[in-house]
Design a protein around this motif. Structure first.
Motif, PDB file in Angstrom:
ATOM      1  N   GLY A 128       0.808  -1.210   0.000  1.00 27.33           N
ATOM      2  CA  GLY A 128       0.000   0.000   0.000  1.00 27.33           C
ATOM      3  C   GLY A 128       0.838   1.255   0.000  1.00 27.33           C
ATOM      4  O   GLY A 128       0.632   2.159   0.809  1.00 27.33           O
ATOM      5  N   SER A 166      -0.357   1.690   3.652  1.00 25.60           N
ATOM      6  CA  SER A 166      -1.707   1.349   4.109  1.00 25.60           C
ATOM      7  C   SER A 166      -1.843  -0.121   4.470  1.00 25.60           C
ATOM      8  O   SER A 166      -2.811  -0.511   5.132  1.00 25.60           O
ATOM      9  CB  SER A 166      -2.726   1.712   3.033  1.00 25.60           C
ATOM     10  OG  SER A 166      -2.482   0.989   1.830  1.00 25.60           O
ATOM     11  N   ARG A 167      -0.848  -0.949   4.057  1.00 26.77           N
ATOM     12  CA  ARG A 167      -0.944  -2.387   4.322  1.00 26.77           C
ATOM     13  C   ARG A 167       0.400  -2.957   4.787  1.00 26.77           C
ATOM     14  O   ARG A 167       0.874  -3.971   4.297  1.00 26.77           O
ATOM     15  CB  ARG A 167      -1.424  -3.116   3.054  1.00 26.77           C
ATOM     16  CG  ARG A 167      -2.855  -2.783   2.670  1.00 26.77           C
ATOM     17  CD  ARG A 167      -3.354  -3.619   1.487  1.00 26.77           C
ATOM     18  NE  ARG A 167      -2.709  -3.225   0.243  1.00 26.77           N
ATOM     19  CZ  ARG A 167      -3.137  -2.226  -0.521  1.00 26.77           C
ATOM     20  NH1 ARG A 167      -4.190  -1.508  -0.150  1.00 26.77           N
ATOM     21  NH2 ARG A 167      -2.520  -1.921  -1.646  1.00 26.77           N
ATOM     22  N   ASP A 216       5.794   7.042   1.258  1.00 27.86           N
ATOM     23  CA  ASP A 216       5.016   6.113   2.056  1.00 27.86           C
ATOM     24  C   ASP A 216       5.864   5.106   2.814  1.00 27.86           C
ATOM     25  O   ASP A 216       5.431   4.577   3.845  1.00 27.86           O
ATOM     26  CB  ASP A 216       4.026   5.364   1.167  1.00 27.86           C
ATOM     27  CG  ASP A 216       3.024   6.306   0.517  1.00 27.86           C
ATOM     28  OD1 ASP A 216       2.705   7.342   1.129  1.00 27.86           O
ATOM     29  OD2 ASP A 216       2.574   6.005  -0.606  1.00 27.86           O
TER      30      ASP A 216
END
Length: 425
Positions: free
Chosen positions: A202, A229-230, A219
């Motif tokens: 993610g 996000s993951r 990120d």
């Protein structure tokens, strides 16, 4: 003539002289003008507002700031026309990062020479020794000194361009939010950090325009701006930012406290007096430096019947005292979105208009040097005022020399009196 003379001398606090002293008195009057002896803007409530904020658009390259993930590619690529210093050996034994997504780790300082080679030497001195090699907000302007850099805390050294504006001022408008400057990031290995891996974790990986061999990601470096996000870090509290959003020197507009772009609540009578555009955008609307074609700050129009300068806007103010707020940028804001919570977080004051209309303004919504920023360690960014403090016509403490350039913008009472005296001789 005697009456004019007496009135003129009252303005500068002197006793009326004998006729033989008229020439000396004229000199005194002109000196009063030169030091900004008139001028104040009647909105005393506006004096002490603090944060500055302006534009609503947020440019740059981090998630969660009103910007599409795919747009991060284009912005940070502009920042990759840079190189790095060869002093990396001094830092190799200091700190370590949290466990990172396998295959998408930062290239690391062990690969700094390869990064330098890929980028070229043109900007090596400008951007610093380890730029982009590990997780840090390399553009935030908070520069570590000495050799003891704690990588786990996101510390970094700087090159000769020691903050985001110095690095990228020619590419971005720093009178607008550039919060990505405070977002941590690093270069990653695109061979191992494939599209499949990026999707699995993610994260977004973007290609550098400076080199076909370099890719970067915000990120992979977790902080309050962006994170995978993951993927869960070890430790899960890993955070490589040095400034949060309310502290970041490159966040100009506090969320919710942007200029409304309207002054209709003033009513037609007040608009006719103060001007069609008065308070719609960030500008020092009372400073007297007018631009009939202005549509954006720091410039402003002055088409109202009393809009010539600060003393005409607010004639009830005490012109015998410094009124620096006359040169301070401000705009109308919405108190329903610029809430007390936001005001406290960012150090902003929002005040109801002294026109008694149901409309609210804030100096804190507009960045310049006049208002202190309680939540930010330093200001490097926006300046939406037209006059520096040492040039403001309403500052009685400035020197004669610095005031000379602003004589056309002071109120006309003293000048008119001096001309009357000259005609009487």
């Amino acid at each position: 003539t005697t009456t004019q003379l007496e009135q003129a001398m009252i303005l500068v606090g002197a006793k009326p002289p004998a006729k033989a002293s008229i020439l000396a008195l004229i000199a005194l009057l002109l000196l009063a003008v030169a030091v900004g002896g008139v001028g104040a803007h009647g909105r005393d409530a506006k004096k002490d507002s603090v944060l500055h904020a302006k534009a609503t658009s947020i440019r740059g390259h981090q998630a969660g700031l009103g910007r599409r993930q795919e747009d991060k590619d284009d912005d940070h690529d502009d920042h990759d026309d840079h190189d790095h210093d060869h002093d990396h050996d001094d830092h190799d034994d200091h700190g370590k990062q949290a466990t990172m997504p396998t295959g998408c780790e930062c290239l690391g300082k062990s690969n700094i020479e390869a990064i330098h080679e890929a980028l070229g030497e043109a900007n090596e001195e400008r951007l610093g020794s380890t730029y982009g090699s590990y997780c840090a907000a390399f553009d935030d302007g908070k520069c570590a000194t000495g050799d003891d850099i704690h990588i786990e805390d996101g510390e970094h050294k700087c090159g000769t361009a020691d903050n985001c504006k110095a690095m990228w001022g020619g590419m971005y408008d720093f009178n607008m939010n550039q919060a990505w400057c405070c977002d941590s990031w690093c270069y990653v290995n695109r061979t191992t950090c494939t599209d499949a891996k990026a999707s699995e974790y993610g994260i977004t990986v973007s290609k550098s325009r400076a080199s076909a061999d370099l890719y970067f990601s915000y990120d992979v470096c977790p902080d309050s701006y962006s994170k995978p996000s993951r993927f869960t870090y070890d430790p899960p509290t890993a955070n490589y930012q040095q400034f949060n959003m309310s502290q970041c020197p490159f966040v100009v507009a506090a969320p919710g406290c942007e200029c409304t772009g309207t002054n209709m609540a003033l009513g037609s009578e007040e608009i006719a007096k103060h001007g069609t555009n008065y308070g719609k955008w960030c500008a020092a609307w009372d400073d007297g430096m007018c631009n009939a074609s202005a549509t954006v700050g720091p410039w402003h129009t002055c088409d109202g019947s009393i809009a010539a300068n600060c003393s005409t806007h607010w004639p009830d103010s005490n012109f015998n005292e410094t009124q620096n707020w006359c040169c301070d940028a401000w705009c109308y804001v919405d108190p329903n979105t610029c809430t007390e919570e936001v005001q406290q977080m960012y150090g902003i004051d929002v005040v109801k208009s002294n026109t008694m209309a149901n409309i609210y303004f804030s100096y804190g919504a507009c960045s310049d040097e006049y208002s202190a920023v309680s939540s930010q360690e330093t200001r490097m960014v926006a300046n939406l005022a037209q006059y520096d403090k040492n040039e403001c016509p309403w500052n009685l403490d400035i020197t004669v020399g610095s005031a000379a350039s602003v004589l056309p913008h002071v109120a006309g009472a003293v000048v008119a009196a001096a001309l009357a005296l000259a005609a009487a001789i």
